[in-house]
Design a protein around this motif. Structure first.
Motif, PDB file in Angstrom:
ATOM      1  N   MET A 158      43.521  35.256  44.092  1.00 51.08           N
ATOM      2  CA  MET A 158      43.552  36.575  43.469  1.00 51.08           C
ATOM      3  C   MET A 158      42.132  37.038  43.161  1.00 51.08           C
ATOM      4  O   MET A 158      41.208  36.229  43.112  1.00 51.08           O
ATOM      5  CB  MET A 158      44.387  36.542  42.182  1.00 51.08           C
ATOM      6  CG  MET A 158      43.808  35.695  41.062  1.00 51.08           C
ATOM      7  SD  MET A 158      44.837  35.762  39.566  1.00 51.08           S
ATOM      8  CE  MET A 158      44.043  34.500  38.584  1.00 51.08           C
ATOM      9  N   ARG A 159      42.004  38.333  42.933  1.00 48.03           N
ATOM     10  CA  ARG A 159      40.705  38.871  42.530  1.00 48.03           C
ATOM     11  C   ARG A 159      40.704  39.058  41.011  1.00 48.03           C
ATOM     12  O   ARG A 159      41.703  39.487  40.446  1.00 48.03           O
ATOM     13  CB  ARG A 159      40.483  40.211  43.226  1.00 48.03           C
ATOM     14  CG  ARG A 159      39.343  41.009  42.606  1.00 48.03           C
ATOM     15  CD  ARG A 159      39.071  42.292  43.357  1.00 48.03           C
ATOM     16  NE  ARG A 159      38.457  41.993  44.653  1.00 48.03           N
ATOM     17  CZ  ARG A 159      37.891  42.922  45.414  1.00 48.03           C
ATOM     18  NH1 ARG A 159      37.862  44.182  45.032  1.00 48.03           N
ATOM     19  NH2 ARG A 159      37.349  42.608  46.571  1.00 48.03           N
ATOM     20  N   VAL A 160      39.598  38.717  40.399  1.00 52.44           N
ATOM     21  CA  VAL A 160      39.466  38.912  38.958  1.00 52.44           C
ATOM     22  C   VAL A 160      38.217  39.751  38.695  1.00 52.44           C
ATOM     23  O   VAL A 160      37.148  39.465  39.238  1.00 52.44           O
ATOM     24  CB  VAL A 160      39.358  37.561  38.213  1.00 52.44           C
ATOM     25  CG1 VAL A 160      39.236  37.785  36.722  1.00 52.44           C
ATOM     26  CG2 VAL A 160      40.554  36.677  38.524  1.00 52.44           C
TER      27      VAL A 160
ATOM     28  N   GLY B 298      42.635  34.588  35.074  1.00 50.65           N
ATOM     29  CA  GLY B 298      43.337  35.870  35.073  1.00 50.65           C
ATOM     30  C   GLY B 298      43.410  36.499  33.697  1.00 50.65           C
ATOM     31  O   GLY B 298      43.583  37.713  33.574  1.00 50.65           O
TER      32      GLY B 298
END
Ligand SMILES: Cc1cc2nc3c(=O)[nH]c(=O)nc-3n(C[C@H](O)[C@H](O)[C@H](O)COP(=O)(O)OP(=O)(O)OC[C@H]3O[C@@H](n4cnc5c(N)ncnc54)[C@H](O)[C@@H]3O)c2cc1C
Ligand code: FES
Ligand code: FES
Lengths: 296, 160
Positions: free
Chosen positions: B1-3, B65
């Protein structure tokens, strides 16, 4: 792994129903240790930090509804008057950094017999309820029925702890914990005591000395009985030494401790009796305004 | 995922973050901010202490996250345009740094203490630093450094 980010309780409950295996994460002070050490690889994490309501508490003057994700640091700074027992226990949790993140919801979620929130919740009176929420509805679970076994609670797989309802203190409350140093210790054992003058009852909670946190019911009944019989609720006055001693014995007898790395069963029983006598000394001094007598 | 979050006032993005990863790992391994140290990964040592939305926390216990959209300030973000923060200078001057592994966490935690309580008593200092372990100094020089930083900050305040 999925990272689920609800913004509201409705979203959180819907996601938990869809993903019953998702592991909630509030402060992360238990969950992240397990992830960092490869002890747990859940299919999903359910972050509760974005659910604003979870980090709020409110009081109607009689009962505090404590949001599951209010961190310990705020319980210490904001709730010392309403929930003195819980606030005292919160002060002993970990370190300042841990108290800035760790929550009562997480303590209940882990349901460790060593969790420091449990004894003061058990002692705070018969009205303490865990608000267990799911898409199916909300159950108010009496805290006595919440702890089922070591790290096992009454929560169903689709449920989350939304809040804890705790009566506002009507009398003195104390908490005592034994550990190897003053900070950063998982308790060897702990004891919480609350006097409830309004209904003339006594509340207790024992930590780390049985498979679950539990009350010392006989000790409670004994002390409430003695205070009533001797008219001490009304007139205050000195507590008989024999009463204090017997209270300590009954508190220790209520435990069923084991030997483990943190301490032996014998030591725990001994320490419980000492903590019961001490917390009684502190509470009684608080109730009567009389100076405390040595209860060592 | 991108944070995506703010680190030391700057918007930062990390890609391919594993969902179970800690903020500490993201800072050190993905964003080139290795100031926060990884010693225990279990909240015991405090060497990973960073500000998260203004509160000092153990970065090893924050899920990556959970930092999304929030403000993180690490030891790299303490010094200003005109040099070291008074807390950093005091640690140097008092000789409170030996191997230096614990230092980043102690600096952030001390910074947070003095923001909240500019004149802490010794007991308050010990309490505030109870979650930061140091294996070298024996803590006395660290106590000196915190007292020195507090005194200097108070002096600056008095001068305007
Ligand atoms: C260094 C250190 C020191 C510690 N010292 C102490 C101490 O002195 N005393 C003590 O009691 N504990 C201590 N702990 C343990 C921990 O801080 C506490 O148990 C804390 O209350 C956990 O809260 P959390 O929000 O961080 O939980 P998390 O780690 O986020 O979650 C803990 C568990 O509860 C579940 N959960 C979280 N929120 C909910 C919810 N709303 N509904 C349902 N399930 C939920 C999670 O899925 C997980 O299983 C310590 C931990 C560390 C790392
Ligand atoms: S690395 Fe985070 S507390 Fe030790
Ligand atoms: S200076 Fe080496 S651990 Fe503190």
């Amino acid at each position: 792994m999925e990272f689920l980010r609800p913004e509201t309780w409705d979203e959180a409950l819907a996601l938990k129903a869809e993903h019953p295996d998702a592991v909630p994460v509030a402060g992360g002070t238990d969950v992240m240790v397990e992830l960092n050490f490869d002890r747990r690889r859940p299919p999903a994490l359910l972050d509760l930090n974005r659910v604003a309501e979870a980090a709020r508490w409110e009081s109607d003057g009689a009962v505090v509804r404590l949001g599951a994700a209010v961190p310990y640091a705020r319980i210490v700074s904001e709730l010392g008057r309403e929930l003195p027992g819980l606030a005292l226990a919160a002060r002993t949790v970990g370190s300042p950094q841990i108290r800035n993140r760790g929550t009562v919801g997480g303590n209940l979620g882990s349901a460790s017999p060593a969790g420091d929130a449990h004894p003061p919740l058990l002692a705070a009176g018969r009205g303490v309820r865990v608000e267990a929420a799911s898409v199916r509805g909300t159950r108010m679970v009496p805290v006595d029925d919440f702890y089922l076994g070591p790290k096992r609670s009454a929560l169903e797989p689709d449920e989350l702890v939304r809040a804890v309802h705790v009566p506002v203190a009507g009398g003195p409350q104390q908490f005592s914990k034994v550990g190897t140093r003053n900070a950063m210790v998982i308790s060897v054992c702990s004891f919480a005591l609350a006097l409830h003058p309004a209904d003339r009852t006594v509340g207790t909670g024992i930590g780390s000395a049985a498979p679950t946190p539990r009350r010392a019911a006989e000790a409670e009944a004994f002390l409430a009985g003695e205070l009533a019989e001797r008219g001490l609720w009304e007139r205050g006055g000195e507590l008989d030494e024999a009463v204090v001693r017997r209270f300590g014995e009954l508190a220790a007898a209520a435990a069923s401790p084991i030997d483990d790395v943190r301490g032996s069963a014998d030591y725990r029983r001994h320490a419980l009796a000492v903590m019961a006598r001490r917390t009684l000394g502190w509470c009684w001094a608080g109730y009567t305004g009389l100076p405390e007598r040595s209860a060592a | 995922m991108r944070v995506v979050f703010t680190a030391n006032g700057r918007r930062v993005e990390a890609d391919d973050v594993w969902e179970g990863e800690s903020l500490l790992y993201v800072l050190r391994e993905r964003l080139g901010l290795p100031g926060s140290k990884n010693a225990c990964e279990q909240g015991e040592c405090g060497s990973c202490t960073v500000y998260l939305d203004g509160e000092p926390v153990c970065a090893c216990l924050v899920a990556a996250g959970q930092a999304e959209g929030r403000e993180v300030r690490t030891v790299e973000g303490l010094a200003g345009e005109d040099g070291l923060d008074p807390v950093q200078q005091a640690f140097l001057d008092a000789g409170a740094v030996q191997c230096g592994f614990c230092t980043p966490g102690l600096l952030v935690q001390t910074h947070a203490l003095l923001e909240r309580d500019p004149r802490p008593a010794d007991a308050d200092i010990r309490e505030a630093l109870s979650g930061n372990l140091c294996r070298c100094t024996g803590y006395e020089k660290i106590m000196d450094a915190v007292r020195l930083a507090a005194a200097r900050r108070a002096g600056e305040g008095a001068q305007g």
